[in-house]
Scaffold this motif. Sequence first.
Motif, PDB file in Angstrom:
ATOM      1  N   ALA A  55       0.822  -1.209   0.000  1.00  0.00           N
ATOM      2  CA  ALA A  55       0.000   0.000   0.000  1.00  0.00           C
ATOM      3  C   ALA A  55       0.862   1.268   0.000  1.00  0.00           C
ATOM      4  CB  ALA A  55      -0.939   0.009   1.204  1.00  0.00           C
ATOM      5  N   LYS A  56       2.073   1.163   0.511  1.00  0.00           N
ATOM      6  CA  LYS A  56       3.000   2.298   0.530  1.00  0.00           C
ATOM      7  C   LYS A  56       3.889   2.325  -0.712  1.00  0.00           C
ATOM      8  CE  LYS A  56       3.222   2.507   5.554  1.00  0.00           C
ATOM      9  NZ  LYS A  56       4.074   2.295   6.740  1.00  0.00           N
ATOM     10  N   GLY A  57       3.597   1.453  -1.689  1.00  0.00           N
ATOM     11  CA  GLY A  57       4.351   1.431  -2.936  1.00  0.00           C
ATOM     12  C   GLY A  57       5.500   0.447  -2.978  1.00  0.00           C
ATOM     13  N   GLY A  58       5.672  -0.348  -1.921  1.00  0.00           N
ATOM     14  CA  GLY A  58       6.752  -1.332  -1.886  1.00  0.00           C
ATOM     15  C   GLY A  58       6.331  -2.656  -2.480  1.00  0.00           C
ATOM     16  N   GLN A  59       7.298  -3.548  -2.568  1.00  0.00           N
ATOM     17  CA  GLN A  59       7.054  -4.904  -3.047  1.00  0.00           C
ATOM     18  C   GLN A  59       7.154  -5.851  -1.866  1.00  0.00           C
ATOM     19  OE1 GLN A  59      10.100  -5.548  -5.971  1.00  0.00           O
ATOM     20  NE2 GLN A  59       8.852  -4.686  -7.612  1.00  0.00           N
ATOM     21  N   ALA A  60       6.153  -6.719  -1.708  1.00  0.00           N
ATOM     22  CA  ALA A  60       6.183  -7.647  -0.579  1.00  0.00           C
ATOM     23  C   ALA A  60       5.358  -8.883  -0.877  1.00  0.00           C
ATOM     24  CB  ALA A  60       5.657  -6.966   0.680  1.00  0.00           C
ATOM     25  N   LEU A  61       5.827  -9.986  -0.342  1.00  0.00           N
ATOM     26  CA  LEU A  61       5.114 -11.264  -0.363  1.00  0.00           C
ATOM     27  C   LEU A  61       4.922 -11.713   1.078  1.00  0.00           C
ATOM     28  CD1 LEU A  61       7.077 -13.417  -2.974  1.00  0.00           C
ATOM     29  CD2 LEU A  61       4.825 -12.396  -3.271  1.00  0.00           C
ATOM     30  N   ALA A  62       3.811 -12.352   1.344  1.00  0.00           N
ATOM     31  CA  ALA A  62       3.567 -12.960   2.642  1.00  0.00           C
ATOM     32  C   ALA A  62       3.710 -14.467   2.487  1.00  0.00           C
ATOM     33  CB  ALA A  62       2.162 -12.617   3.123  1.00  0.00           C
ATOM     34  N   VAL A  63       4.555 -15.071   3.318  1.00  0.00           N
ATOM     35  CA  VAL A  63       4.753 -16.517   3.251  1.00  0.00           C
ATOM     36  C   VAL A  63       4.667 -17.087   4.669  1.00  0.00           C
ATOM     37  CG1 VAL A  63       6.286 -18.390   2.534  1.00  0.00           C
ATOM     38  CG2 VAL A  63       6.268 -16.238   1.244  1.00  0.00           C
ATOM     39  N   PRO A  64       3.501 -17.626   5.044  1.00  0.00           N
ATOM     40  CA  PRO A  64       3.392 -18.257   6.359  1.00  0.00           C
ATOM     41  C   PRO A  64       4.419 -19.394   6.461  1.00  0.00           C
ATOM     42  CG  PRO A  64       1.232 -17.959   5.381  1.00  0.00           C
ATOM     43  CD  PRO A  64       2.240 -17.665   4.309  1.00  0.00           C
ATOM     44  N   THR A  65       5.217 -19.365   7.517  1.00  0.00           N
ATOM     45  CA  THR A  65       6.331 -20.306   7.645  1.00  0.00           C
ATOM     46  C   THR A  65       6.583 -20.660   9.103  1.00  0.00           C
ATOM     47  OG1 THR A  65       7.409 -19.263   5.737  1.00  0.00           O
ATOM     48  CG2 THR A  65       8.779 -20.671   7.111  1.00  0.00           C
ATOM     49  N   ASP A  66       6.826 -21.923   9.359  1.00  0.00           N
ATOM     50  CA  ASP A  66       7.286 -22.387  10.670  1.00  0.00           C
ATOM     51  C   ASP A  66       8.797 -22.564  10.569  1.00  0.00           C
ATOM     52  OD1 ASP A  66       7.996 -23.725  12.980  1.00  0.00           O
ATOM     53  OD2 ASP A  66       6.519 -25.324  12.754  1.00  0.00           O
ATOM     54  N   VAL A  67       9.545 -21.668  11.195  1.00  0.00           N
ATOM     55  CA  VAL A  67      11.005 -21.694  11.049  1.00  0.00           C
ATOM     56  C   VAL A  67      11.661 -22.865  11.765  1.00  0.00           C
ATOM     57  CG1 VAL A  67      11.153 -19.209  10.665  1.00  0.00           C
ATOM     58  CG2 VAL A  67      11.471 -20.119  12.978  1.00  0.00           C
ATOM     59  N   THR A  68      10.886 -23.643  12.515  1.00  0.00           N
ATOM     60  CA  THR A  68      11.472 -24.832  13.134  1.00  0.00           C
ATOM     61  C   THR A  68      11.480 -26.018  12.185  1.00  0.00           C
ATOM     62  OG1 THR A  68       9.384 -25.617  14.092  1.00  0.00           O
ATOM     63  CG2 THR A  68      10.684 -24.068  15.420  1.00  0.00           C
ATOM     64  N   ASN A  69      10.928 -25.839  10.990  1.00  0.00           N
ATOM     65  CA  ASN A  69      10.862 -26.895   9.987  1.00  0.00           C
ATOM     66  C   ASN A  69      11.831 -26.558   8.848  1.00  0.00           C
ATOM     67  OD1 ASN A  69      10.015 -28.154   7.472  1.00  0.00           O
ATOM     68  ND2 ASN A  69       8.197 -28.842   8.571  1.00  0.00           N
ATOM     69  N   SER A  70      12.878 -27.355   8.682  1.00  0.00           N
ATOM     70  CA  SER A  70      13.905 -27.045   7.679  1.00  0.00           C
ATOM     71  C   SER A  70      13.340 -27.062   6.257  1.00  0.00           C
ATOM     72  CB  SER A  70      15.092 -28.001   7.799  1.00  0.00           C
ATOM     73  OG  SER A  70      14.692 -29.337   7.577  1.00  0.00           O
ATOM     74  N   GLN A  71      12.378 -27.937   5.987  1.00  0.00           N
ATOM     75  CA  GLN A  71      11.774 -27.949   4.650  1.00  0.00           C
ATOM     76  C   GLN A  71      10.974 -26.671   4.399  1.00  0.00           C
ATOM     77  OE1 GLN A  71       9.669 -31.696   4.787  1.00  0.00           O
ATOM     78  NE2 GLN A  71      11.325 -32.741   3.682  1.00  0.00           N
ATOM     79  N   ALA A  72      10.328 -26.159   5.440  1.00  0.00           N
ATOM     80  CA  ALA A  72       9.584 -24.903   5.304  1.00  0.00           C
ATOM     81  C   ALA A  72      10.548 -23.747   5.038  1.00  0.00           C
ATOM     82  CB  ALA A  72       8.763 -24.637   6.561  1.00  0.00           C
ATOM     83  N   LEU A  73      11.723 -23.786   5.644  1.00  0.00           N
ATOM     84  CA  LEU A  73      12.724 -22.732   5.397  1.00  0.00           C
ATOM     85  C   LEU A  73      13.238 -22.782   3.967  1.00  0.00           C
ATOM     86  CD1 LEU A  73      14.722 -22.775   8.731  1.00  0.00           C
ATOM     87  CD2 LEU A  73      13.161 -20.995   7.902  1.00  0.00           C
ATOM     88  N   GLU A  74      13.450 -23.992   3.455  1.00  0.00           N
ATOM     89  CA  GLU A  74      13.861 -24.120   2.057  1.00  0.00           C
ATOM     90  C   GLU A  74      12.777 -23.593   1.128  1.00  0.00           C
ATOM     91  OE1 GLU A  74      15.249 -28.095   1.192  1.00  0.00           O
ATOM     92  OE2 GLU A  74      16.530 -28.088   2.973  1.00  0.00           O
ATOM     93  N   ALA A  75      11.525 -23.883   1.450  1.00  0.00           N
ATOM     94  CA  ALA A  75      10.405 -23.384   0.650  1.00  0.00           C
ATOM     95  C   ALA A  75      10.308 -21.865   0.737  1.00  0.00           C
ATOM     96  CB  ALA A  75       9.104 -24.033   1.105  1.00  0.00           C
ATOM     97  N   LEU A  76      10.612 -21.310   1.887  1.00  0.00           N
ATOM     98  CA  LEU A  76      10.613 -19.853   2.065  1.00  0.00           C
ATOM     99  C   LEU A  76      11.656 -19.202   1.167  1.00  0.00           C
ATOM    100  CD1 LEU A  76       9.790 -17.224   3.494  1.00  0.00           C
ATOM    101  CD2 LEU A  76      11.314 -17.905   5.382  1.00  0.00           C
ATOM    102  N   ALA A  77      12.864 -19.748   1.171  1.00  0.00           N
ATOM    103  CA  ALA A  77      13.916 -19.220   0.298  1.00  0.00           C
ATOM    104  C   ALA A  77      13.503 -19.328  -1.164  1.00  0.00           C
ATOM    105  CB  ALA A  77      15.229 -19.965   0.550  1.00  0.00           C
ATOM    106  N   GLN A  78      12.905 -20.445  -1.531  1.00  0.00           N
ATOM    107  CA  GLN A  78      12.469 -20.633  -2.915  1.00  0.00           C
ATOM    108  C   GLN A  78      11.357 -19.655  -3.281  1.00  0.00           C
ATOM    109  OE1 GLN A  78      14.056 -22.828  -5.150  1.00  0.00           O
ATOM    110  NE2 GLN A  78      12.947 -21.445  -6.510  1.00  0.00           N
ATOM    111  N   ALA A  79      10.474 -19.351  -2.322  1.00  0.00           N
ATOM    112  CA  ALA A  79       9.398 -18.386  -2.574  1.00  0.00           C
ATOM    113  C   ALA A  79       9.974 -17.008  -2.884  1.00  0.00           C
ATOM    114  CB  ALA A  79       8.459 -18.318  -1.380  1.00  0.00           C
ATOM    115  N   ALA A  80      11.056 -16.643  -2.198  1.00  0.00           N
ATOM    116  CA  ALA A  80      11.707 -15.360  -2.476  1.00  0.00           C
ATOM    117  C   ALA A  80      12.266 -15.338  -3.892  1.00  0.00           C
ATOM    118  CB  ALA A  80      12.820 -15.105  -1.457  1.00  0.00           C
TER     119      ALA A  80
END
Length: 111
Positions: A55-80
Amino acid sequence: ILDQYRLDGEVAVVTGGGRGLGEGIAHALAEAGAAVVVAARRAAEVEKVAADIRAKGGQALAVPTDVTNSQALEALAQAAVDGFGRLSIWVNNAGGSRAMGPRVELSPKDW
């Protein structure tokens, strides 16, 4: 002063970005020109922060993530990478671990 600290073209992941300090970090990075991937366990919180940045003109994605799960962290990096073409900044802001020490010295279980 932000002109001295521009992050145009950079892509930042902020864990624990749904509220508090992480939310502030996400907004600051976006204000400096970075595209921001906001991550935390609560989907509604990361969606709100990402929407506020957009809304302020920036670029952003929301990615719900549980950082205690290594596969979720890999998916987070891939989402970026999928969302913005690269990943250049990672802010480990999510809290809650009882284990302390440099990441390279922690076991995956402790992490």
